[in-house]
Motif scaffolding. Structure first.
Motif, PDB file in Angstrom:
ATOM      1  N   ALA A  84      11.081  54.836  17.076  1.00  0.00           N
ATOM      2  CA  ALA A  84      12.254  55.229  17.844  1.00  0.00           C
ATOM      3  C   ALA A  84      12.910  54.034  18.525  1.00  0.00           C
ATOM      4  O   ALA A  84      14.030  54.135  19.035  1.00  0.00           O
ATOM      5  N   ARG A  85      12.243  52.896  18.516  1.00  0.00           N
ATOM      6  CA  ARG A  85      12.796  51.696  19.145  1.00  0.00           C
ATOM      7  C   ARG A  85      13.744  51.021  18.160  1.00  0.00           C
ATOM      8  O   ARG A  85      13.319  50.286  17.279  1.00  0.00           O
ATOM      9  N   GLY A  86      15.038  51.318  18.325  1.00  0.00           N
ATOM     10  CA  GLY A  86      16.001  50.892  17.316  1.00  0.00           C
ATOM     11  C   GLY A  86      17.000  49.836  17.756  1.00  0.00           C
ATOM     12  O   GLY A  86      17.944  49.530  17.019  1.00  0.00           O
ATOM     13  N   MET A  87      16.816  49.244  18.937  1.00  0.00           N
ATOM     14  CA  MET A  87      17.730  48.197  19.376  1.00  0.00           C
ATOM     15  C   MET A  87      17.552  46.950  18.511  1.00  0.00           C
ATOM     16  O   MET A  87      16.501  46.725  17.926  1.00  0.00           O
ATOM     17  N   THR A  88      18.610  46.144  18.467  1.00  0.00           N
ATOM     18  CA  THR A  88      18.537  44.914  17.676  1.00  0.00           C
ATOM     19  C   THR A  88      17.385  44.033  18.131  1.00  0.00           C
ATOM     20  O   THR A  88      16.670  43.449  17.304  1.00  0.00           O
ATOM     21  N   SER A  89      17.176  43.949  19.446  1.00  0.00           N
ATOM     22  CA  SER A  89      16.076  43.128  19.964  1.00  0.00           C
ATOM     23  C   SER A  89      14.723  43.651  19.491  1.00  0.00           C
ATOM     24  O   SER A  89      13.797  42.880  19.238  1.00  0.00           O
ATOM     25  N   ASP A  90      14.609  44.985  19.361  1.00  0.00           N
ATOM     26  CA  ASP A  90      13.363  45.578  18.868  1.00  0.00           C
ATOM     27  C   ASP A  90      13.134  45.196  17.410  1.00  0.00           C
ATOM     28  O   ASP A  90      12.008  44.874  17.004  1.00  0.00           O
ATOM     29  N   ARG A  91      14.197  45.237  16.608  1.00  0.00           N
ATOM     30  CA  ARG A  91      14.085  44.870  15.199  1.00  0.00           C
ATOM     31  C   ARG A  91      13.667  43.405  15.050  1.00  0.00           C
ATOM     32  O   ARG A  91      12.813  43.064  14.227  1.00  0.00           O
ATOM     33  N   GLY A  94      10.106  43.038  15.776  1.00  0.00           N
ATOM     34  CA  GLY A  94       9.303  43.553  14.671  1.00  0.00           C
ATOM     35  C   GLY A  94       9.188  42.564  13.533  1.00  0.00           C
ATOM     36  O   GLY A  94       8.094  42.321  13.011  1.00  0.00           O
ATOM     37  N   TYR A  95      10.309  41.965  13.151  1.00  0.00           N
ATOM     38  CA  TYR A  95      10.277  40.999  12.050  1.00  0.00           C
ATOM     39  C   TYR A  95       9.570  39.713  12.459  1.00  0.00           C
ATOM     40  O   TYR A  95       8.905  39.073  11.632  1.00  0.00           O
ATOM     41  N   GLN A  96       9.685  39.348  13.739  1.00  0.00           N
ATOM     42  CA  GLN A  96       8.948  38.167  14.205  1.00  0.00           C
ATOM     43  C   GLN A  96       7.443  38.421  14.184  1.00  0.00           C
ATOM     44  O   GLN A  96       6.655  37.478  14.020  1.00  0.00           O
ATOM     45  N   ALA A  97       7.061  39.696  14.320  1.00  0.00           N
ATOM     46  CA  ALA A  97       5.644  40.055  14.250  1.00  0.00           C
ATOM     47  C   ALA A  97       5.162  40.138  12.807  1.00  0.00           C
ATOM     48  O   ALA A  97       3.998  40.402  12.552  1.00  0.00           O
ATOM     49  N   ARG A  98       6.109  39.941  11.845  1.00  0.00           N
ATOM     50  CA  ARG A  98       5.803  39.876  10.409  1.00  0.00           C
ATOM     51  C   ARG A  98       5.643  41.243   9.755  1.00  0.00           C
ATOM     52  O   ARG A  98       4.855  41.423   8.835  1.00  0.00           O
TER      53      ARG A  98
END
Length: 230
Positions: A84-91, A94-98
């Motif tokens: 449910a965390r859909g903000m750009t910062s959340d994305r 997520g990608y930084q976490a691989r």
């Protein structure tokens, strides 16, 4: 043989709905109610792909992903964040976490299936030295076959580990490993085992995951060191 997915989500209604839709789409879906249970199930049976929520009690999605990326057996498994965390910062986080893909709730189930199929196809291609659907690098494949043959020729010189790693392989995985260790490629293995090349690709991919290796040569050396093949 269908692809095995692990779905980790603490929301019962969504978990059941997603499991049902993915099962109808031809996948075998195991579920876990939180990150800790998901981690425990990863220790028991390695899936082809993991779909996980982020906000969960005990172990959240980020912690689960971190543990997977630090485990040689699990580091190459694709991970999809479904959250449910859909903000750009959340994305970005997520990608930084691989993670490999990030899908925000609410979502279109068909989009999830498309993402899963794409990630599985990429991983399958990687088992044959492919990348993004390109044609096989014949030179790379030929080199791996030659390296495997050289390993087998001098396998008596490869030291056996005094405390070999215990890996739970299925009978079919053991059969595929034996044939890979003979320098056979997936098409030849499929013919020997009377199955499809696609199924062989899945087995080779699972062998990579279970052994923490990234190439056929590494896989065979690992098998010889740990007594997994003659």
């Amino acid at each position: 043989m269908s692809d095995k997915l692990l779905l980790v989500d603490d929301e019962p209604g969504l978990r059941e709905a997603v499991q049902a839709y993915l099962s109808q789409s031809g996948f075998t879906v195991e579920v876990a109610t939180n990150g800790q249970e998901g981690w425990d199930k990863l220790q028991q049976d390695i899936p082809d792909l993991v779909i996980t929520d982020i906000m969960m009690p005990e172990v959240d999605g980020y912690q689960l992903l971190k543990q997977m990326r630090e485990d040689p057996r699990l580091k190459s498994i694709p991970v999809v964040f479904l959250t449910a965390r859909g903000m750009t910062s959340d994305r970005i986080q997520g990608y930084q976490a691989r993670c490999d893909a990030y899908i925000s709730k609410p979502f279109d189930p068909d989009e999830l299936v498309a993402v899963v199929e794409n990630l599985l196809a990429r991983r399958s291609n990687a088992t044959e030295g492919l990348e993004d659907g390109e044609t096989p690098d014949i030179a790379t494949l030929a080199r791996q076959i030659q390296e495997i043959k050289e390993l087998l020729t001098h396998k008596s010189a490869i030291p056996q580990k005094s405390d070999p790693v215990q890996i739970d392989l299925t009978p079919r995985e053991e059969s595929v490993l034996e044939l890979v260790a003979q320098g056979l490629m997936n098409k030849e293995i499929a013919s020997r085992l009377e199955t499809s090349v696609r199924n062989v690709e899945k087995y080779v991919s699972r062998l990579f995951s279970k052994t923490g290796t990234n190439s056929r040569t590494e896989l065979v050396r690992y098998a010889l060191e740990n007594g997994l093949t003659d």
